[in-house]
Write a protein that holds these residues in place. Structure first.
Motif, PDB file in Angstrom:
ATOM      1  N   VAL A 102      40.751  35.565  49.346  1.00 28.00           N
ATOM      2  CA  VAL A 102      39.981  36.460  49.567  1.00 28.00           C
ATOM      3  C   VAL A 102      40.069  37.816  48.115  1.00 28.00           C
ATOM      4  O   VAL A 102      39.891  38.975  47.613  1.00 28.00           O
ATOM      5  N   ASP A 103      41.612  38.030  48.473  1.00 25.38           N
ATOM      6  CA  ASP A 103      42.604  38.845  47.961  1.00 25.38           C
ATOM      7  C   ASP A 103      41.998  38.246  45.521  1.00 25.38           C
ATOM      8  O   ASP A 103      41.993  40.252  45.240  1.00 25.38           O
ATOM      9  N   LEU A 104      42.120  37.539  45.535  1.00 27.08           N
ATOM     10  CA  LEU A 104      41.461  37.090  44.306  1.00 27.08           C
ATOM     11  C   LEU A 104      40.098  37.786  43.630  1.00 27.08           C
ATOM     12  O   LEU A 104      40.041  38.815  43.154  1.00 27.08           O
ATOM     13  N   LEU A 105      39.373  37.535  44.628  1.00 31.99           N
ATOM     14  CA  LEU A 105      38.587  37.529  44.451  1.00 31.99           C
ATOM     15  C   LEU A 105      37.871  39.590  44.701  1.00 31.99           C
ATOM     16  O   LEU A 105      37.046  39.886  43.988  1.00 31.99           O
ATOM     17  N   ILE A 106      38.712  39.992  45.417  1.00 33.75           N
ATOM     18  CA  ILE A 106      38.096  41.221  45.712  1.00 33.75           C
ATOM     19  C   ILE A 106      38.587  41.968  44.116  1.00 33.75           C
ATOM     20  O   ILE A 106      38.289  43.206  44.094  1.00 33.75           O
ATOM     21  N   ARG A 107      40.183  41.573  43.847  1.00 27.54           N
ATOM     22  CA  ARG A 107      41.235  42.425  42.627  1.00 27.54           C
ATOM     23  C   ARG A 107      39.891  41.977  41.454  1.00 27.54           C
ATOM     24  O   ARG A 107      39.599  42.929  40.848  1.00 27.54           O
ATOM     25  N   SER A 108      38.773  40.998  41.587  1.00 28.81           N
ATOM     26  CA  SER A 108      38.432  40.412  40.422  1.00 28.81           C
ATOM     27  C   SER A 108      37.062  41.419  40.225  1.00 28.81           C
ATOM     28  O   SER A 108      37.039  41.849  38.646  1.00 28.81           O
ATOM     29  N   ASP A 109      36.240  41.869  41.110  1.00 30.74           N
ATOM     30  CA  ASP A 109      35.291  42.803  41.166  1.00 30.74           C
ATOM     31  C   ASP A 109      35.467  43.760  41.086  1.00 30.74           C
ATOM     32  O   ASP A 109      34.837  44.946  40.768  1.00 30.74           O
ATOM     33  N   ALA A 110      37.058  44.239  41.853  1.00 32.86           N
ATOM     34  CA  ALA A 110      37.164  45.754  41.179  1.00 32.86           C
ATOM     35  C   ALA A 110      38.079  45.892  40.050  1.00 32.86           C
ATOM     36  O   ALA A 110      37.556  47.400  39.202  1.00 32.86           O
ATOM     37  N   GLN A 111      38.362  45.501  39.190  1.00 29.38           N
ATOM     38  CA  GLN A 111      38.257  44.803  37.884  1.00 29.38           C
ATOM     39  C   GLN A 111      37.467  44.653  36.814  1.00 29.38           C
ATOM     40  O   GLN A 111      37.812  44.379  35.464  1.00 29.38           O
ATOM     41  N   GLY A 112      36.602  44.826  37.467  1.00 29.80           N
ATOM     42  CA  GLY A 112      35.057  44.151  36.683  1.00 29.80           C
ATOM     43  C   GLY A 112      35.510  43.584  36.147  1.00 29.80           C
ATOM     44  O   GLY A 112      34.900  43.222  34.858  1.00 29.80           O
ATOM     45  N   ARG A 113      36.109  42.178  35.793  1.00 27.45           N
ATOM     46  CA  ARG A 113      36.926  40.898  34.914  1.00 27.45           C
ATOM     47  C   ARG A 113      36.021  39.881  36.162  1.00 27.45           C
ATOM     48  O   ARG A 113      36.731  38.905  37.168  1.00 27.45           O
ATOM     49  N   ALA A 114      34.708  39.822  36.118  1.00 25.98           N
ATOM     50  CA  ALA A 114      34.641  38.466  36.486  1.00 25.98           C
ATOM     51  C   ALA A 114      35.028  37.048  36.607  1.00 25.98           C
ATOM     52  O   ALA A 114      35.619  36.977  35.210  1.00 25.98           O
ATOM     53  N   LEU A 115      35.210  36.277  37.374  1.00 26.39           N
ATOM     54  CA  LEU A 115      35.572  34.884  37.578  1.00 26.39           C
ATOM     55  C   LEU A 115      34.326  34.120  36.729  1.00 26.39           C
ATOM     56  O   LEU A 115      33.732  34.040  37.396  1.00 26.39           O
TER      57      LEU A 115
END
Length: 467
Positions: free
Chosen positions: A265-278
């Motif tokens: 969940v932290d990884l998904l939230i960080r990727s959305d917050a930084q605008g760097r989609a996985l």
């Protein structure tokens, strides 16, 4: 106190009975002496003139002073009572008798001797008096009927009875005191285990340190009570230990999937917050992992709820007649879905048991899940139900002999299978369900000596429907 009171009552009854018997005997001796007394003179000429009066005191006052000194002191005292109530004394009389009034006429009835209590008019001394019929010859040659009173003083008898009463009172007092002291010593010695038991209970209530025991001596009721308390205290300590271990193991098992979920969940939230989609593949894989971890958590929580029941059978559980062979068939259907590449060799005969249908089905599913999990690809699982004996045998690597004693412990997992999914609660649930149903379960190597593990579940029941 109760012992002293009981002894006091017993001593009082015995002492009173003894005193009354002695009193009766002493007064009977007085009556015998009175019956043996010589008859008093019947004429005034034998011992001098009769001196009379309306009362004993008046008659005694009419006796001349020193008249009785001529013959010396007498053992018995005689006194006459005429029909008109006149009291007469002989010339040698030194004392007059006052008889306690009774319901008798002045003359003794039916010429039989009567005995009465009396006292001397010139002192406080008491006497026993014998009343007999006689007659006296008065001056002038007149003979008149009269009642002869023969008296013996009872001062000696009364002194003896008083001494006896004092002696019995002292003995009774010493007996009561001795009984009280002995009773206290015996009670303190006998109730010492009760005091120890009370101290242990108060210690547990104050400190909540279960497991405290007290020494047991003998085999009486107190010893049985102490043994029961020790068993209860030990059972409470074991229950608390199991509870503590269950909480610790549950926390340990929950920590791993929760940590993985939080990381994803932290990884998904960080990727959305930084605008760097996985990448889509990575994101889908992470979501799949999260779903699997959620399913693992759901199963783990279900297992914990199943094990939250007490170790003893629950009387409120739904217990009915269960066609166990049908339960095994349903479990086999689910087992085939979980191991589609495996071959299931089955033999299921009718068997009916009393138990919880859902719990029994879950126990059988857990045994089949273990067999599916540890079977090699395209392996064989043998399932047979004969006369209430269910055997589930796989052809996997088996369980080392040193690990067999721990297979039914909660959260226990073999070191060689830690990488496989599971919580270590499946076999614990099986053991608890079988115990609630009144059966037995065991796990060990295959009976034919080949590879794999064989689980045996034996349930009491019958091959026909009892309904």
């Amino acid at each position: 106190m109760l012992t002293a009171a009981a002894v006091a009552v017993a001593i009082a009854v015995v002492s009173m009975a003894s005193w009354l018997l002695v009193r009766e005997r002493l007064y009977q001796d007085v009556h015998d002496n009175l019956a043996a007394a010589p008859r008093a003179p019947m004429t005034p000429l034998d011992r001098g003139q009769l001196y009379c009066g309306t009362t004993p005191a008046e008659a005694l006052a009419n006796v001349p002073a020193g008249a009785g000194d001529r013959l010396g002191a007498q053992k018995y005292d005689f006194q006459f009572v005429l029909t008109d109530g006149t009291v007469c004394l002989t010339g040698d009389a030194t004392r007059a008798i006052q008889v306690v009034p009774g319901d008798d006429t002045p003359l003794a009835r039916n010429n039989q001797a009567l005995y009465r209590s009396g006292h001397y008019v010139d002192s406080d001394d008491h006497a026993q008096v014998r009343l007999t019929n006689t007659s006296v010859l008065l001056p002038g040659g007149i003979r008149q009927p009269a009642v002869l009173l023969t008296a013996l003083p009872t001062k000696g008898v009364q002194n003896s009875l008083s001494s006896l009463a004092l002696l019995m009172t002292g003995v009774a007092g010493l007996g009561v005191i001795g009984a009280g002291v002995a009773g206290r010593i015996v009670a303190r010695s006998a109730l010492r285990p009760v005091d120890q038991l009370s101290d242990a209970v108060e210690h547990i209530a104050r400190t909540e340190e279960v497991g405290t025991t007290i020494p047991v001596n003998g085999n009486d009721e107190i010893a049985r009570l102490s043994t029961s308390f020790n068993s209860m205290s030990t059972a409470l300590a074991n229950s608390r230990e199991r509870q503590t271990r269950l909480i610790a193991d549950a926390g340990h098992e929950l920590r791993t999937p929760l940590t993985s979920l939080r990381t994803n969940v932290d990884l998904l939230i960080r990727s959305d917050a930084q605008g760097r989609a996985l990448p889509p593949e990575t994101r889908a894989r992470m979501l799949g992992n999260m779903k699997a971890q959620m399913q693992e958590l759901t199963l783990l929580i279900g297992d914990l709820l199943q094990l939250s029941r007490p170790d003893t059978p629950n009387p409120e559980a739904v217990r009915t007649v269960v066609p166990f062979h049908e339960t095994v068939e349903r479990a086999l259907e689910r087992g085939r879905l979980r191991g589609p590449a495996l071959v299931f060799v089955t033999e299921v005969n009718p068997w009916y048991v009393h138990g919880d249908p859902a719990a029994l089905e879950r126990a059988v599913i857990n045994l089949l899940d273990n067999a599916v999990k540890y079977s090699p690809p395209s392996g064989t699982v043998d399932v047979r139900l004969r006369a209430g004996r269910l055997t589930v045998r796989d052809h996997g690597p088996g369980i080392p002999a040193d690990e067999l004693p721990f297979v039914f412990d909660r959260f226990w997992r073999s070191p060689s299978s830690r990488q496989l999914p599971g919580s270590g609660l499946g076999l614990s649930i099986v053991a608890q369900t079988v115990q609630d149903t009144g059966g037995q379960v065991s796990l060990g190597p295959a009976a034919d000596g080949g590879p794999g593990t064989q689980a045996v579940m034996v349930l009491p029941g019958q091959p026909d429907d009892p309904r």
